[in-house]
Design an enzyme around this catalytic site. Structure first.
Site, mmCIF file in Angstrom:
data_model
loop_
_atom_site.group_PDB
_atom_site.id
_atom_site.type_symbol
_atom_site.label_atom_id
_atom_site.label_comp_id
_atom_site.label_asym_id
_atom_site.label_seq_id
_atom_site.Cartn_x
_atom_site.Cartn_y
_atom_site.Cartn_z
ATOM 1 N N GLU A 1 -16.559 -13.295 -0.495
ATOM 2 C CA GLU A 1 -17.081 -11.894 0.093
ATOM 3 C C GLU A 1 -16.341 -10.837 -0.647
ATOM 4 O O GLU A 1 -17.038 -9.848 -1.211
ATOM 5 C CB GLU A 1 -16.814 -11.864 1.490
ATOM 6 C CG GLU A 1 -17.976 -12.589 2.258
ATOM 7 C CD GLU A 1 -17.517 -12.627 3.836
ATOM 8 O OE1 GLU A 1 -18.325 -12.017 4.536
ATOM 9 O OE2 GLU A 1 -16.581 -13.127 4.136
ATOM 10 N N ARG B 1 -15.417 -5.707 12.274
ATOM 11 C CA ARG B 1 -14.735 -5.670 10.822
ATOM 12 C C ARG B 1 -14.916 -4.476 9.764
ATOM 13 O O ARG B 1 -14.060 -4.261 9.136
ATOM 14 C CB ARG B 1 -15.455 -6.917 9.995
ATOM 15 C CG ARG B 1 -14.694 -7.204 8.777
ATOM 16 C CD ARG B 1 -15.116 -8.553 8.014
ATOM 17 N NE ARG B 1 -14.725 -9.742 8.497
ATOM 18 C CZ ARG B 1 -13.608 -10.343 7.981
ATOM 19 N NH1 ARG B 1 -13.019 -10.004 7.048
ATOM 20 N NH2 ARG B 1 -13.381 -11.552 8.482
#
Length: 799
Positions: A756, A354
């Site tokens: 997030e 990621r």
């Protein structure tokens, strides 16, 4: 006035006085964070308004039950870990005799007591339940002491004597990279021809960056309570973001099938990723101790042991070379990322993936090569943390663009806008996903205007020209964050909805509640689907005996996944009731409406409660399951290409700071945020998540410094040495607005994930500090500064 006192007075005046940061009492009366007035009206009453968190009253009255509040069954014992004191070495012997001689001590548990696999059931299968032949970090668990009380167990654990032959230890990612010490093979993603593009570039820049990790610092520490049941079954109370994984791990260690283990979690006192995998350790250890002693066992780590045992956000180091033109447009990028993974893989693979995916952040990269090295070191095994590698990717590109602007003498915001994703040949990511929902340009333009960015830059330049000691900085940074698990198979969820004969509703789903308001939002969705008041819906504890094989509550996807599954379950019940009413009234089921606690057909209006009772008497099913899997996503993990994300969440933050050039101290003065949550399911909860995420990200980049000494011991292992932000660090000027547009993808209620993405808005704090450092130096060189921006690191950058 003494010189230093004068300087401190100047700092106080420049930064607005006390910890809140306002210049006087009048300026503290600022408007609270608000929803944009342009947000469209919502037709769904439960999802249209800010609802209180379903456990808020219980939280503030102290009646919310956490694992350590559960009344203990008679005969419950308590466990404490035996920890390695050496970073790397051969474990020659373990002598528990002194511990066993202490009052109340019942047993000492070691690797030889494990009936199942002595290695945890992780994907990579590389982490032992207890250290056996070798220890791999200071704080690795060698075994457990089990005693009648918590304190007896903890005191006894410190009396167990370990004989360890020390071996060389690797304590940094660079050292690991030099020795080719990796938990997983390196990964390379490449587009175009970066070497030739660099050679053609008008300007080139090389650099290094070091970004530290972050301790999760949840309010409720790691804890599990293992209770043996009849016929070889087990019930585990675990403070976990992933009950299904805890079930799997416990069964694996005990040598049982999954159906013999039930895991329950009503709520956590915070998780932030630290309880995605690593809560499983506590549950496994407690269950093994309970099996050996034949009695229930609770294991709750104290804060120091929690620091020493559990992993953190991955520290990263970077080497890069960038090419750019006179306007600041990036023309090439070659980047090597060194992720400090600790001694085992844990989730380091997907975290590092990621980071690759989010190296672009909001910007198109034409010719790029990213090499990601997953480095094995003799430290705690680092793990998931809010953002899951995204922050470590984004901060690098923001640092590069900030330094490009300084080198060229341009405004950093203009350079950022010059590099944004656009249309035609500038809307495909370096991993091959088309950016179809791009709102970056209008979002940044609106924040630039509402924050008065241009005026404030001029004001700051005037201030800095006359201030000898206190210098100010300003930065706007955007966020583009992909929403979905990058492991495609995790993008699924199940739920159960029960309607009882009195008309009350219960919903159970695979997600876990850690304070983020997941249960509240899902209750809102179910209430609107059934047309009943929000107060009639109750969410219950996550339980593997109700919804099996649930994914972790992570990746910001839990409302998307579990909310849709719950909506489908409620819709099934509603359809059953609609068909029943249609039969009574001689109309089509599609003509039956559910709203305001009533069921309305073209011929009659009945209360929901009345319809439910009558339906039950006619043997109509009043409960249902629901299942959802995210559409459109596909991803080739061997090439790191495809569409790993269902959509992107966007945002931007404008932050102003002041630094003291003599001490390196800083203060955040003002924060303006414009963030995209789609059509908010619950504005109050979403704004709270944005505020909390931003402050947590600010802590990562300013004050939360992890320090390992030369022996591999974590020196910052307690609140006395590890500094998270406090209320005094929150600026009085802290505005949050929500972008007024629904999700362009078909997501529950038109919403977007909010857990997030806001954390990365805090990169604006880091960039504002670097802007202030640059202003203080008065040159056009890049600002080389380690993160976090502690006073020491700020002074080093100034020098």
């Amino acid at each position: 006035m003494k010189p230093r006192a004068k300087e401190q007075a100047e700092f106080t005046s420049a930064t607005g006085g006390g910890p809140a940061g306002a210049a006087d009492a009048g300026e503290r009366n600022l408007a609270p964070a608000t929803v944009s007035p342009h947000a469209p009206a919502r037709p769904h009453p439960a999802m249209a308004t800010s609802r209180p968190h379903e456990s808020a009253r219980a939280h503030v009255t102290g009646t919310a039950t956490y694992i350590d509040d559960i009344p203990e069954i008679k005969g419950t014992l308590h466990a404490a870990p035996i920890l390695s004191t050496v970073a790397h070495g051969r474990l020659l012997s373990v002598d528990p005799s002194a511990a066993l001689a202490l009052p109340g001590v019942r047993a000492v548990l070691l690797a030889s007591d494990i009936p199942g696999d002595p290695v945890l059931a992780t994907f990579v299968h590389d982490e032992p339940v207890f250290a056996r032949d070798e220890v791999q970090h200071v704080g690795q668990v060698v075994g457990l002491v089990v005693a009648d009380s918590v304190m007896q167990a903890r005191r006894a654990a410190r009396q167990v004597r370990l004989e360890i032959e020390a071996l060389p230890a690797i304590l940094s990612a660079r050292e690991a990279h030099a020795q080719r010490s990796y938990v997983l093979p390196p990964v390379t993603v490449r587009r175009g021809e970066p070497e030739s593009a660099l050679a053609r570039s008008r300007h080139r820049m090389q650099g290094r960056l070091e970004v530290g990790g972050q301790e999760h610092f949840y309010l409720e520490g790691q804890v599990a309570y293992a209770i043996p049941q009849e016929q070889g079954e087990w019930r585990i109370h675990s403070s976990t973001q992933h009950p299904g994984e805890v079930q799997h791990w416990v069964a694996h260690a005990l040598g049982l099938e999954n159906n013999a283990v039930t895991v329950e979690c009503r709520r956590m006192g915070g998780g932030f990723g630290g309880k995605e995998t690593q809560a499983g350790h506590m549950a496994v250890w407690a269950a093994l101790a309970a099996r050996k002693c034949g009695r229930p066992v609770k294991l709750r780590l104290d804060r120091d042991d929690d620091f020493m045992i559990t992993g953190k956000r991955h520290p990263f180091e970077y080497d890069y070379e960038a090419g750019f033109d006179d306007s600041g447009l990036l023309t090439a990028l070659k980047l090597t990322m060194l992720a400090n993974c600790g001694f085992s893989a844990d989730l380091s693979g997907p975290v590092a993936d990621r980071a690759i995916f989010h190296t672009d952040n909001a910007y198109f990269l034409s010719d790029v090569e990213i090499v990601s090295c997953r480095c094995r070191t003799n430290t705690q095994s680092h793990t998931a943390f809010r953002g899951f590698g995204g922050p470590q990717g984004m901060i690098l590109i923001e640092a590069i663009l900030g330094d490009i602007a300084r080198t060229l003498g341009l405004d950093p915001l203009d350079v950022r806008k010059r590099n944004l994703y656009g249309i035609a040949d500038r809307n495909v990511t370096h991993y091959g996903m088309k950016v179809e929902d791009n709102i970056l340009a209008p979002l940044l333009a609106r924040l630039e205007e509402s924050s008065e960015y241009r005026k404030r830059r001029a004001d700051i330049a005037a201030w800095n020209a006359t201030s000898a000691v206190i210098r100010r900085g300003l930065a706007i940074t955007p966020v583009k964050f992909g929403i979905s698990f990058t492991a495609t198979f995790f993008n699924q969820a199940g739920a159960l909805v029960h309607v009882y004969t009195d008309g009350s509703v219960q919903v159970n789903h695979g997600g876990t509640e850690m304070g983020q308001g997941l249960n509240t939002k899902i209750a809102q969705v179910v209430a609107d689907e059934l047309g009943v008041p929000f107060e009639r819906v109750r969410s219950t504890a996550a339980d593997t005996g109700k919804v099996p094989n649930a994914s972790a509550t992570a990746a910001s996807s839990s409302t998307d996944l579990n909310g849709r599954a719950a909506q489908y379950a409620a819709r099934n019940v509603r359809d059953n009731l609609a068909a029943f009413v249609a039969g009574l009234d001689g109309c089509g089921a599609g003509a039956v409406r559910f709203q305001g606690g009533e069921v309305i057909s073209p011929h009659a209006t009945r209360s929901f409660d009345e319809v439910v009772k009558t339906a039950y008497a006619n043997r109509i099913q009043l409960w249902s399951d629901g299942f959802y899997r995210t559409p459109k996503i596909h991803y080739d993990k061997t090439t790191l290409s495809g569409r790993p994300f269902y959509y992107f969440a966007y945002g931007a933050a404008c932050t102003e700071v002041a630094i003291d050039t003599l001490t390196g101290e800083h203060r955040v003065l003002k924060v303006d945020i414009l963030h995209d949550v789609g059509t908010s399911l619950n504005p109050a909860i979403d704004i709270g998540q944005i505020e909390g995420g931003f402050i947590q990200g600010m802590g990562w980049l300013t004050s939360e410094q992890l320090v390992w000494n030369e022996q591999g011991q974590l020196a910052t292992h307690a609140p006395s040495t590890y500094k998270i932000p406090t209320a005094g660090d929150v600026p009085a000027h802290f505005y949050v607005q929500l972008w007024p547009e629904p999700n362009r993808e078909d997501n529950v209620g038109g919403s977007k994930a909010v857990g997030e993405p806001p954390l990365m808005l805090a990169i604006s704090v880091w960039e504002a500090i670097r802007d202030a450092v640059s202003g203080a130096r008065g040159d056009r060189r890049p600002v080389a500064m380690r993160a976090p921006a502690t006073p020491e690191n700020v002074l080093a950058a100034l020098a």
